[in-house]
Scaffold this motif. Structure first.
Motif, PDB file in Angstrom:
ATOM      1  N   ARG A  14     -18.965  -1.647   0.310  1.00  0.00           N
ATOM      2  CA  ARG A  14     -18.000  -1.195  -0.699  1.00  0.00           C
ATOM      3  C   ARG A  14     -16.960  -0.268  -0.077  1.00  0.00           C
ATOM      4  O   ARG A  14     -15.772  -0.346  -0.402  1.00  0.00           O
ATOM      5  N   ALA A  15     -17.402   0.616   0.804  1.00  0.00           N
ATOM      6  CA  ALA A  15     -16.467   1.517   1.481  1.00  0.00           C
ATOM      7  C   ALA A  15     -15.496   0.717   2.344  1.00  0.00           C
ATOM      8  O   ALA A  15     -14.299   1.014   2.381  1.00  0.00           O
ATOM      9  N   ASP A  16     -15.983  -0.301   3.016  1.00  0.00           N
ATOM     10  CA  ASP A  16     -15.140  -1.152   3.847  1.00  0.00           C
ATOM     11  C   ASP A  16     -14.082  -1.855   2.994  1.00  0.00           C
ATOM     12  O   ASP A  16     -12.898  -1.888   3.356  1.00  0.00           O
ATOM     13  N   ILE A  17     -14.488  -2.382   1.866  1.00  0.00           N
ATOM     14  CA  ILE A  17     -13.553  -3.056   0.963  1.00  0.00           C
ATOM     15  C   ILE A  17     -12.494  -2.073   0.470  1.00  0.00           C
ATOM     16  O   ILE A  17     -11.302  -2.398   0.424  1.00  0.00           O
ATOM     17  N   MET A  18     -12.909  -0.865   0.106  1.00  0.00           N
ATOM     18  CA  MET A  18     -11.951   0.146  -0.355  1.00  0.00           C
ATOM     19  C   MET A  18     -10.953   0.499   0.733  1.00  0.00           C
ATOM     20  O   MET A  18      -9.750   0.616   0.472  1.00  0.00           O
ATOM     21  N   ALA A  19     -11.435   0.666   1.951  1.00  0.00           N
ATOM     22  CA  ALA A  19     -10.538   1.013   3.057  1.00  0.00           C
ATOM     23  C   ALA A  19      -9.520  -0.102   3.295  1.00  0.00           C
ATOM     24  O   ALA A  19      -8.321   0.166   3.470  1.00  0.00           O
ATOM     25  N   ILE A  20      -9.967  -1.329   3.296  1.00  0.00           N
ATOM     26  CA  ILE A  20      -9.067  -2.470   3.490  1.00  0.00           C
ATOM     27  C   ILE A  20      -8.037  -2.525   2.366  1.00  0.00           C
ATOM     28  O   ILE A  20      -6.838  -2.708   2.607  1.00  0.00           O
ATOM     29  N   LEU A  21      -8.490  -2.353   1.146  1.00  0.00           N
ATOM     30  CA  LEU A  21      -7.594  -2.405  -0.001  1.00  0.00           C
ATOM     31  C   LEU A  21      -6.566  -1.275   0.036  1.00  0.00           C
ATOM     32  O   LEU A  21      -5.364  -1.506  -0.135  1.00  0.00           O
ATOM     33  N   PHE A  22      -7.023  -0.057   0.274  1.00  0.00           N
ATOM     34  CA  PHE A  22      -6.102   1.082   0.320  1.00  0.00           C
ATOM     35  C   PHE A  22      -5.080   0.911   1.436  1.00  0.00           C
ATOM     36  O   PHE A  22      -3.897   1.135   1.225  1.00  0.00           O
ATOM     37  N   LEU A  23      -5.532   0.537   2.617  1.00  0.00           N
ATOM     38  CA  LEU A  23      -4.614   0.361   3.742  1.00  0.00           C
ATOM     39  C   LEU A  23      -3.592  -0.722   3.431  1.00  0.00           C
ATOM     40  O   LEU A  23      -2.394  -0.553   3.674  1.00  0.00           O
ATOM     41  N   SER A  24      -4.038  -1.823   2.889  1.00  0.00           N
ATOM     42  CA  SER A  24      -3.135  -2.922   2.550  1.00  0.00           C
ATOM     43  C   SER A  24      -2.084  -2.467   1.541  1.00  0.00           C
ATOM     44  O   SER A  24      -0.895  -2.747   1.697  1.00  0.00           O
ATOM     45  N   LYS A  25      -2.507  -1.755   0.522  1.00  0.00           N
ATOM     46  CA  LYS A  25      -1.561  -1.287  -0.492  1.00  0.00           C
ATOM     47  C   LYS A  25      -0.571  -0.278   0.095  1.00  0.00           C
ATOM     48  O   LYS A  25       0.623  -0.328  -0.211  1.00  0.00           O
ATOM     49  N   ILE A  26      -1.052   0.618   0.936  1.00  0.00           N
ATOM     50  CA  ILE A  26      -0.166   1.607   1.560  1.00  0.00           C
ATOM     51  C   ILE A  26       0.845   0.908   2.457  1.00  0.00           C
ATOM     52  O   ILE A  26       2.039   1.217   2.431  1.00  0.00           O
ATOM     53  N   GLU A  27       0.390  -0.042   3.265  1.00  0.00           N
ATOM     54  CA  GLU A  27       1.304  -0.770   4.147  1.00  0.00           C
ATOM     55  C   GLU A  27       2.331  -1.557   3.343  1.00  0.00           C
ATOM     56  O   GLU A  27       3.501  -1.627   3.712  1.00  0.00           O
ATOM     57  N   ASN A  28       1.933  -2.137   2.233  1.00  0.00           N
ATOM     58  CA  ASN A  28       2.860  -2.901   1.399  1.00  0.00           C
ATOM     59  C   ASN A  28       3.872  -1.996   0.703  1.00  0.00           C
ATOM     60  O   ASN A  28       4.999  -2.412   0.443  1.00  0.00           O
ATOM     61  N   MET A  29       3.495  -0.781   0.405  1.00  0.00           N
ATOM     62  CA  MET A  29       4.422   0.165  -0.213  1.00  0.00           C
ATOM     63  C   MET A  29       5.533   0.568   0.752  1.00  0.00           C
ATOM     64  O   MET A  29       6.645   0.849   0.340  1.00  0.00           O
ATOM     65  N   LYS A  30       5.226   0.598   2.039  1.00  0.00           N
ATOM     66  CA  LYS A  30       6.186   1.044   3.042  1.00  0.00           C
ATOM     67  C   LYS A  30       7.215  -0.006   3.371  1.00  0.00           C
ATOM     68  O   LYS A  30       8.256   0.300   3.952  1.00  0.00           O
ATOM     69  N   GLY A  31       6.925  -1.252   3.067  1.00  0.00           N
ATOM     70  CA  GLY A  31       7.868  -2.308   3.430  1.00  0.00           C
ATOM     71  C   GLY A  31       7.788  -2.625   4.897  1.00  0.00           C
ATOM     72  O   GLY A  31       6.739  -2.518   5.520  1.00  0.00           O
ATOM     73  N   GLY A  32       8.894  -2.969   5.501  1.00  0.00           N
ATOM     74  CA  GLY A  32       8.923  -3.298   6.921  1.00  0.00           C
ATOM     75  C   GLY A  32      10.201  -4.037   7.250  1.00  0.00           C
ATOM     76  O   GLY A  32      11.008  -4.351   6.370  1.00  0.00           O
TER      77      GLY A  32
END
Length: 128
Positions: free
Chosen positions: A104-122
């Protein structure tokens, strides 16, 4: 002998032990210590979060992602967070719930990182 995570007292041990490591970690400690000046309310919120996540017990209110989104977190921060979390679980517990907790912690970390990276754009993404 280690036992599995079975109750609220186990969650308290997990959360307290984990955040002791976080607070003194050279990579993620400064990030969290800069925004959490009184750790006790945060710990109590995490007790309720994990109690709800693992055992379905009502009592957690909040939006964990919203609290993490403004922080300067990158992939290596999430990797360290998981490393410390898994170390804490493995130090104190073993069994099906302990393994599920790490997943569950692994899933949360992946989800949070993905959302943060998507918020930043590129460069390949235009945010208007």
């Amino acid at each position: 002998m280690k036992t599995d995570i079975t109750n609220f007292e186990d969650i308290v041990l997990l959360v307290d032990s984990f955040y002791e490591l976080v607070q003194t970690d050279d990579l993620i400690g400064p990030i969290f210590n800069a925004v959490i000046t009184d750790w006790q309310p945060h710990l109590e919120k995490m007790y309720n979060f994990w109690n709800a996540a693992l055992f379905g017990v009502p009592g957690f209110k909040g939006n964990p992602f919203a609290r993490h989104a403004p922080l300067a977190l990158q992939k290596q921060n999430f990797e360290r967070w998981l490393q410390l979390f898994n170390k804490t679980v493995d130090t104190h517990f073993e069994g099906a719930m302990a393994e599920d907790t790490k997943k569950r912690a692994d899933i949360m970390a992946i989800l949070f990182l993905s959302k943060i990276e998507n918020m930043k754009g590129g460069a390949e993404r235009v945010i208007v």
